[in-house]
Motif scaffolding. Structure first.
Motif, short mmCIF file in Angstrom:
data_model
loop_
_atom_site.label_atom_id
_atom_site.label_comp_id
_atom_site.label_asym_id
_atom_site.label_seq_id
_atom_site.Cartn_x
_atom_site.Cartn_y
_atom_site.Cartn_z
N ASP A 34 0.84 -1.20 0.00
CA ASP A 34 0.00 0.00 0.00
C ASP A 34 0.88 1.26 0.00
N PRO A 35 0.81 2.06 -1.06
CA PRO A 35 1.65 3.27 -1.13
C PRO A 35 1.45 4.22 0.06
N LYS A 36 0.23 4.25 0.62
CA LYS A 36 -0.03 5.14 1.77
C LYS A 36 0.76 4.70 2.99
N ILE A 37 0.83 3.40 3.22
CA ILE A 37 1.58 2.88 4.36
C ILE A 37 3.07 3.09 4.15
N ILE A 38 3.54 2.86 2.94
CA ILE A 38 4.95 3.08 2.62
C ILE A 38 5.31 4.55 2.79
N ALA A 39 4.44 5.44 2.32
CA ALA A 39 4.68 6.89 2.47
C ALA A 39 4.74 7.28 3.94
N LYS A 40 3.87 6.71 4.74
CA LYS A 40 3.86 7.00 6.18
C LYS A 40 5.19 6.60 6.82
N ALA A 41 5.71 5.43 6.43
CA ALA A 41 7.01 4.98 6.97
C ALA A 41 8.14 5.89 6.50
N LEU A 42 8.12 6.29 5.23
CA LEU A 42 9.16 7.18 4.71
C LEU A 42 9.14 8.52 5.44
N LYS A 43 7.95 9.01 5.75
CA LYS A 43 7.84 10.27 6.50
C LYS A 43 8.29 10.09 7.95
N ARG A 44 7.89 8.98 8.56
CA ARG A 44 8.20 8.74 9.97
C ARG A 44 9.70 8.56 10.22
N TYR A 45 10.34 7.73 9.41
CA TYR A 45 11.75 7.40 9.63
C TYR A 45 12.72 8.26 8.81
N GLY A 46 12.21 8.85 7.73
CA GLY A 46 13.09 9.54 6.81
C GLY A 46 13.76 8.51 5.91
N TYR A 47 14.51 8.97 4.95
CA TYR A 47 15.16 8.06 4.01
C TYR A 47 16.43 8.70 3.50
N SER A 72 8.22 -0.72 -8.52
CA SER A 72 8.62 0.65 -8.84
C SER A 72 7.43 1.60 -8.85
N ASN A 73 6.32 1.15 -9.42
CA ASN A 73 5.11 1.98 -9.47
C ASN A 73 4.57 2.26 -8.07
N ILE A 74 4.60 1.26 -7.20
CA ILE A 74 4.14 1.45 -5.83
C ILE A 74 5.01 2.47 -5.11
N LEU A 75 6.33 2.34 -5.26
CA LEU A 75 7.24 3.28 -4.61
C LEU A 75 7.07 4.69 -5.17
N ASP A 76 6.87 4.82 -6.48
CA ASP A 76 6.62 6.14 -7.07
C ASP A 76 5.39 6.79 -6.47
N LYS A 77 4.31 6.02 -6.32
CA LYS A 77 3.08 6.55 -5.72
C LYS A 77 3.33 6.99 -4.27
N ALA A 78 4.10 6.20 -3.54
CA ALA A 78 4.42 6.54 -2.15
C ALA A 78 5.19 7.86 -2.09
N PHE A 79 6.18 8.04 -2.97
CA PHE A 79 6.94 9.29 -2.95
C PHE A 79 6.08 10.48 -3.40
N GLU A 80 5.12 10.27 -4.28
CA GLU A 80 4.19 11.34 -4.64
C GLU A 80 3.42 11.80 -3.42
N ILE A 81 3.02 10.86 -2.57
CA ILE A 81 2.33 11.21 -1.32
C ILE A 81 3.28 11.96 -0.39
N VAL A 82 4.51 11.49 -0.27
CA VAL A 82 5.49 12.11 0.62
C VAL A 82 5.74 13.57 0.22
N ILE A 83 5.88 13.83 -1.07
CA ILE A 83 6.18 15.19 -1.50
C ILE A 83 4.92 16.03 -1.75
N GLY A 84 3.75 15.45 -1.50
CA GLY A 84 2.52 16.22 -1.56
C GLY A 84 1.83 16.27 -2.90
N LYS A 85 2.17 15.38 -3.82
CA LYS A 85 1.50 15.37 -5.11
C LYS A 85 0.50 14.25 -5.23
N GLY A 86 0.44 13.38 -4.21
CA GLY A 86 -0.49 12.25 -4.24
C GLY A 86 -1.59 12.46 -3.22
N GLU A 87 -2.24 11.38 -2.86
CA GLU A 87 -3.38 11.43 -1.93
C GLU A 87 -3.05 12.03 -0.62
#
Length: 87
Positions: A34-47, A72-87
């Motif tokens: 789930d890109p939302k869960i991955i984005a949450k982890a990237l925000k929480r821990y940083g990368y 790759s597509n899942i990770l791209d969606k997660a990073f879009e969320i992290v940088i504010g271009k996704g959900e």
């Protein structure tokens, strides 16, 4: 735990890792498709600016995904969320 440094794929899910050192895996921060869960982890821990990827990430079908590029597509969606271009 430190920043996310490594990403692998297994059983249709991405695994985001903290590494102990350059030769030793540490702990998995999250396992999800789930890109939302991955984005949450990237925000929480940083990368790290330069993430490393296992070969399983490049061979999605062999890692339980429908296509080779699905991880790759899942990770791209997660990073879009992290940088504010996704959900």
């Amino acid at each position: 735990m430190g920043k996310i440094e490594h990403i692998s794929a297994d059983e249709g899910k991405l695994e985001l890792w903290h590494l102990k050192n350059s030769r030793c895996f540490g702990k998995i921060a999250v396992i999800s498709s789930d890109p939302k869960i991955i984005a949450k982890a990237l925000k929480r821990y940083g990368y790290e600016e330069r993430l490393s990827f296992s070969s399983s990430f490049d061979f999605g079908e062999e890692s339980g995904f429908k296509t080779d590029d699905e991880p790759s597509n899942i990770l791209d969606k997660a990073f879009e969320i992290v940088i504010g271009k996704g959900e």
